[in-house]
Enzyme design. Structure first.
Site, PDB file in Angstrom:
ATOM      1  CG  HIS A   1       4.145 -16.228  12.422  1.00  0.00           C
ATOM      2  ND1 HIS A   1       4.834 -16.549  11.270  1.00  0.00           N
ATOM      3  CD2 HIS A   1       4.474 -14.933  12.691  1.00  0.00           C
ATOM      4  CE1 HIS A   1       5.525 -15.503  10.858  1.00  0.00           C
ATOM      5  NE2 HIS A   1       5.329 -14.508  11.703  1.00  0.00           N
TER       6      HIS A   1
ATOM      7  CG  HIS B   1       8.291 -11.988   4.569  1.00  0.00           C
ATOM      8  ND1 HIS B   1       7.189 -11.243   4.918  1.00  0.00           N
ATOM      9  CD2 HIS B   1       8.861 -12.369   5.741  1.00  0.00           C
ATOM     10  CE1 HIS B   1       7.106 -11.164   6.229  1.00  0.00           C
ATOM     11  NE2 HIS B   1       8.103 -11.854   6.761  1.00  0.00           N
TER      12      HIS B   1
ATOM     13  CG  HIS C   1       7.545 -13.473  14.407  1.00  0.00           C
ATOM     14  ND1 HIS C   1       6.980 -12.571  13.526  1.00  0.00           N
ATOM     15  CD2 HIS C   1       7.497 -12.876  15.641  1.00  0.00           C
ATOM     16  CE1 HIS C   1       6.607 -11.492  14.191  1.00  0.00           C
ATOM     17  NE2 HIS C   1       6.921 -11.650  15.471  1.00  0.00           N
TER      18      HIS C   1
ATOM     19  CG  ASN D   1       3.822 -10.670  12.082  1.00  0.00           C
ATOM     20  OD1 ASN D   1       4.417 -11.649  11.625  1.00  0.00           O
ATOM     21  ND2 ASN D   1       4.374  -9.467  12.092  1.00  0.00           N
ATOM     22  CG  HIS D   2       4.028  -9.472   7.599  1.00  0.00           C
ATOM     23  ND1 HIS D   2       4.324  -8.289   6.954  1.00  0.00           N
ATOM     24  CD2 HIS D   2       4.904  -9.554   8.619  1.00  0.00           C
ATOM     25  CE1 HIS D   2       5.342  -7.697   7.551  1.00  0.00           C
ATOM     26  NE2 HIS D   2       5.711  -8.451   8.569  1.00  0.00           N
TER      27      HIS D   2
ATOM     28  CG  ASP E   1       8.559 -15.374   8.665  1.00  0.00           C
ATOM     29  OD1 ASP E   1       8.299 -16.324   9.419  1.00  0.00           O
ATOM     30  OD2 ASP E   1       8.443 -14.179   8.998  1.00  0.00           O
TER      31      ASP E   1
ATOM     32  CG  ASP F   1       5.025 -13.244   8.496  1.00  0.00           C
ATOM     33  OD1 ASP F   1       3.832 -13.122   8.846  1.00  0.00           O
ATOM     34  OD2 ASP F   1       5.950 -12.616   9.034  1.00  0.00           O
TER      35      ASP F   1
END
Length: 312
Positions: A165, A57, A240, A115-116, A55, A83
């Site tokens: 992920h 982000h 994740h 998932n994002h 991730d 992500d």
């Protein structure tokens, strides 16, 4: 493609200065990206050596740091586990840069879905609001979230290391089942596609237990080892979950979590890592702290808000 309005090298150079691209250019790169991604399978086959990234982000300056530490693309072969957006201050610049790099060097960088990479999640956790602030309308958010539906959901390194992920699903216990999922959709609330993006390993559980995140499952050592054996895999690399040391290994070193967003949300104080996988399939975790620009950068999001439990 009109090269007078769309020059990838120019776009990459601009983005590396943390400058956003015009809305019209975002439409062009996301359209081209969909054309490229539709030809890729749900489960991408990748050759070593490869550097695996967890991730990020929207922590743009930390992404630049990854390329300094791990090597620039295309010199280094990269696999990103998803992500890319939400929570950080520069989700737009981050996903724009990674998209342009994928278009410029398609065989040297693989982008999986997290998932994002979802309309529902990005409306709540920052990407939608960032697009509204930077462009004045939701159009760029729509372009990118439509593109997210095309991202592959897993990868296999040298037919031996399974990369995803989140992890495993009780609805898809074989990689062949994952290969035939319909990925070209918004991430559903349940089912195999949701599970592999949302699930987490849990050393204190056996089997599959519904996750406290509200989606996916917690899965134990027993089902992990069975998945590896049945699919003739040696190891799982996933992302994740925040790891204070930047990474974690579980289940007799059969599963690794890699986390690539240092000082997450500008407050967690964690280290980050990338995983370098060599031709012998040896894994080296290269850890790093937050880039100086990330520490001094003024937030464009309210990080004083309470983080949802699932996030930490």
């Amino acid at each position: 493609m009109n090269t007078s309005t769309f020059n990838l090298d120019h776009c990459i150079e601009k983005l590396q200065k943390c400058e956003i691209l015009p809305e019209s250019t975002i439409k062009e790169i996301t359209d081209k990206m969909k054309e490229l991604l539709i030809s890729e399978s749900n489960v991408q086959e990748i050759r070593s050596p490869v550097t695996v990234v967890g991730d990020v982000h929207g922590q743009f300056y930390d992404v630049l740091e990854i390329f300094k530490i791990g090597g620039q693309c295309p010199d280094t072969n990269y696999l990103f586990l998803g992500d890319y957006v939400d929570r950080g201050y520069h989700s737009v610049e981050t996903i724009s840069l990674l998209t342009c790099l994928k278009l410029r060097y398609p065989s040297r960088i693989t982008l999986l879905r997290g998932n994002h990479e979802s309309r529902q999640i990005t409306q709540v956790y920052g990407f939608y609001g960032e697009c509204m602030r930077k462009y004045g309308n939701p159009t760029v958010w729509k372009y990118f979230t439509e593109m997210f539906d095309y991202l592959s959901v897993a990868a296999i390194i040298d037919e031996a290391i399974y990369c995803v992920h989140g992890g495993l699903s009780p609805s898809a216990l074989s990689i062949d089942q994952i290969k035939v999922l319909d990925r070209f959709q918004e991430v559903p609330n349940e089912g195999a596609l949701s599970d592999i993006l949302w699930s987490d390993p849990d050393p204190d559980r056996e089997g599959f237990v519904e996750s406290q995140r509200g989606a996916g499952y917690s899965y134990g050592k027993d089902v992990t080892l069975r998945f590896l054996q049945n699919n003739k895999m040696q190891h799982i690399i996933r992302a994740h979950q925040l790891c204070m040391d930047g990474y974690q290994t579980l289940f007799d070193n059969k599963l690794s979590t890699v986390w690539s967003a240092p000082n997450y949300c500008n407050r967690c104080g964690n280290m980050a890592s990338i995983v370098e996988v060599n031709e012998k399939l040896e894994r080296y975790f290269n850890t790093y702290a937050a880039a100086p620009q990330s520490l001094s950068n003024k937030p464009t999001l309210d990080t004083n808000k309470e983080l949802p439990d699932y996030f930490l």
